[in-house]
Scaffold this active site. Structure first.
Site, mmCIF file in Angstrom:
data_model
loop_
_atom_site.group_PDB
_atom_site.id
_atom_site.type_symbol
_atom_site.label_atom_id
_atom_site.label_comp_id
_atom_site.label_asym_id
_atom_site.label_seq_id
_atom_site.Cartn_x
_atom_site.Cartn_y
_atom_site.Cartn_z
ATOM 1 N N CYS A 55 -4.169 81.409 45.692
ATOM 2 C CA CYS A 55 -4.203 81.783 44.275
ATOM 3 C C CYS A 55 -3.577 83.170 44.156
ATOM 4 O O CYS A 55 -3.277 83.829 45.160
ATOM 5 C CB CYS A 55 -5.633 81.800 43.758
ATOM 6 S SG CYS A 55 -6.679 83.037 44.580
ATOM 7 N N CYS A 85 -12.580 81.297 37.913
ATOM 8 C CA CYS A 85 -11.157 81.597 37.859
ATOM 9 C C CYS A 85 -10.316 80.333 37.670
ATOM 10 O O CYS A 85 -10.731 79.227 38.008
ATOM 11 C CB CYS A 85 -10.730 82.379 39.092
ATOM 12 S SG CYS A 85 -10.222 81.387 40.500
ATOM 13 N N GLU A 97 -19.002 88.477 46.726
ATOM 14 C CA GLU A 97 -18.676 88.703 45.319
ATOM 15 C C GLU A 97 -19.934 88.932 44.492
ATOM 16 O O GLU A 97 -19.980 89.814 43.624
ATOM 17 C CB GLU A 97 -17.890 87.514 44.758
ATOM 18 C CG GLU A 97 -17.439 87.737 43.332
ATOM 19 C CD GLU A 97 -16.797 86.514 42.697
ATOM 20 O OE1 GLU A 97 -16.969 86.329 41.476
ATOM 21 O OE2 GLU A 97 -16.133 85.748 43.420
ATOM 22 N N CYS A 134 -9.824 91.156 43.454
ATOM 23 C CA CYS A 134 -9.101 90.276 42.534
ATOM 24 C C CYS A 134 -9.340 90.745 41.099
ATOM 25 O O CYS A 134 -10.488 91.003 40.712
ATOM 26 C CB CYS A 134 -9.582 88.838 42.708
ATOM 27 S SG CYS A 134 -8.898 87.709 41.472
ATOM 28 N N SER A 168 -15.742 79.929 53.021
ATOM 29 C CA SER A 168 -14.995 79.965 51.762
ATOM 30 C C SER A 168 -15.745 79.166 50.703
ATOM 31 O O SER A 168 -15.794 77.943 50.744
ATOM 32 C CB SER A 168 -13.591 79.380 51.969
ATOM 33 O OG SER A 168 -12.977 79.125 50.725
ATOM 34 N N SER A 174 -7.726 80.372 49.535
ATOM 35 C CA SER A 174 -7.372 81.416 50.503
ATOM 36 C C SER A 174 -6.641 80.836 51.715
ATOM 37 O O SER A 174 -6.616 81.438 52.779
ATOM 38 C CB SER A 174 -8.629 82.168 50.945
ATOM 39 O OG SER A 174 -9.641 81.270 51.353
#
Length: 331
Positions: free
Chosen positions: A22, A204, A136, A106, A232, A277
């Site tokens: 991304c 996102c 995050e 990001c 992930s 990723s």
């Protein structure tokens, strides 16, 4: 890549588009490479720059050093913060250690951070939908620790308490399953009818697009392989989305080496995609592995176009080695 139309009963691969990198991941990886190019090794990175084993190992070979805590970075060095973002306390720790910093968070994560700060200033209780322990979530929570309550799925809703049910808002981790998040939101709205939503969707665009593509693969595939690392979040969610969409089997692999040939038994159509990723070199490796086993026909299944790009961190325009030396008194 040449796409061929499979004849009925022949083995084929449905290749999801979009898939892989991304804009936020691309920006973060390039930022590490640019920093190494401009300032030389070592460049310290707090936590994995993105959650992919291959990417991290490749950057390590180029001179990046990944650390768990800022205190592991020698004074007078350069440290980069990962795409997942960090709490304000981490920025403070870096300043105390006289480190020059590059923030590769990001921009879509930064947006959630800013929302948290704004709603905290307005004295809202903030219900952060996300997975406990994810980097995050830790970073976002750190922006307003006294106002944020983590909600880890619909089953958590019964335990949520707020000061004022008329002054509560929800935010979310950017890499969640869209469906599960909305299920959690619906449960929260059942408990707090006046729950406020964020000004724009926190999940996102890339996470949403990849989940939509997986659902499309699920219409025809008997097996969906998702290329991505075990840590992930967005890759794990894609496996879950595939299974929920009715695919008989779906598996997460870091590379072709992890595929079990037994998964192919009785399978005519394999769906293939990758997390946000994951570089395409790993997907190509899986395509080659499948082709060697009779799945040579590849059909791209396109569900969206992606053209979003993010500019590199502004810190890369400065003399950070000089700044680091000055901060540490070595200049």
């Amino acid at each position: 890549m040449v796409c061929m139309t499979a004849t009925p009963g022949s083995r084929r691969v449905l290749l999801a588009a979009p898939r892989g990198y991304c804009a936020g991941v691309d920006r973060a990886v390039i930022a590490v490479e640019k920093a190494l190019e401009q300032y030389g090794a070592p460049i310290y990175v707090r936590h994995e720059i993105v959650h992919n084993k291959y990417v991290v190992q490749t950057l390590e070979k180029k001179g990046a050093i990944f650390v768990d805590q800022v205190e592991e970075v020698p004074e007078g060095s350069i440290v980069m913060f990962s795409a997942h973002g960090v709490a304000p306390t981490v920025h403070a720790e870096a300043a105390e250690r006289k480190l020059a910093t590059i923030d590769a968070t990001c921009p879509l994560v930064t947006k959630v951070h800013k929302e948290a700060v704004r709603f905290a200033k307005e004295d809202f209780d903030i219900l952060l939908i996300g997975h406990e322990g994810h980097e995050e979530v830790i970073g976002t929570s750190g922006e307003a620790p006294d106002h944020i309550t983590l909600v880890d799925g619909p089953e958590d809703v019964a335990n949520v308490e707020v000061r004022d049910p008329d002054k509560v808002v929800w935010l979310s981790q950017t890499t969640l399953s869209v469906d599960e998040t909305m299920e959690t939101v619906d449960a929260l709205k059942g408990k707090f009818p006046n729950l406020l939503s964020p000004p724009s969707d926190d999940i996102c665009y890339a996470t949403q697009n990849r989940q939509i593509a997986v659902k499309k693969l699920a219409e025809d595939a008997e097996l969906v392989i998702v290329v991505g690392s075990k840590n992930s979040s967005n890759s794990i969610r894609m496996v879950e989305v595939a299974l929920e969409a009715g695919v008989p089997a779906s598996h997460l692999v870091d590379s072709a080496d992890e595929i079990d040939e037994a998964w192919l038994e009785g399978v005519t159509t394999v769906g293939l995609t990758s997390g946000a990723s994951v570089p395409d070199v790993l997907v190509n490796g899986v395509l080659e592995w499948l082709a060697e086993r009779g799945y040579a026909d590849v059909e791209t299944v396109k569900t969206a176009d992606e053209s979003i790009t993010f500019s590199l961190p502004k810190e890369l325009r400065r003399d950070l080695r000089g700044e680091a030396a000055e901060l540490s008194g070595k200049k």
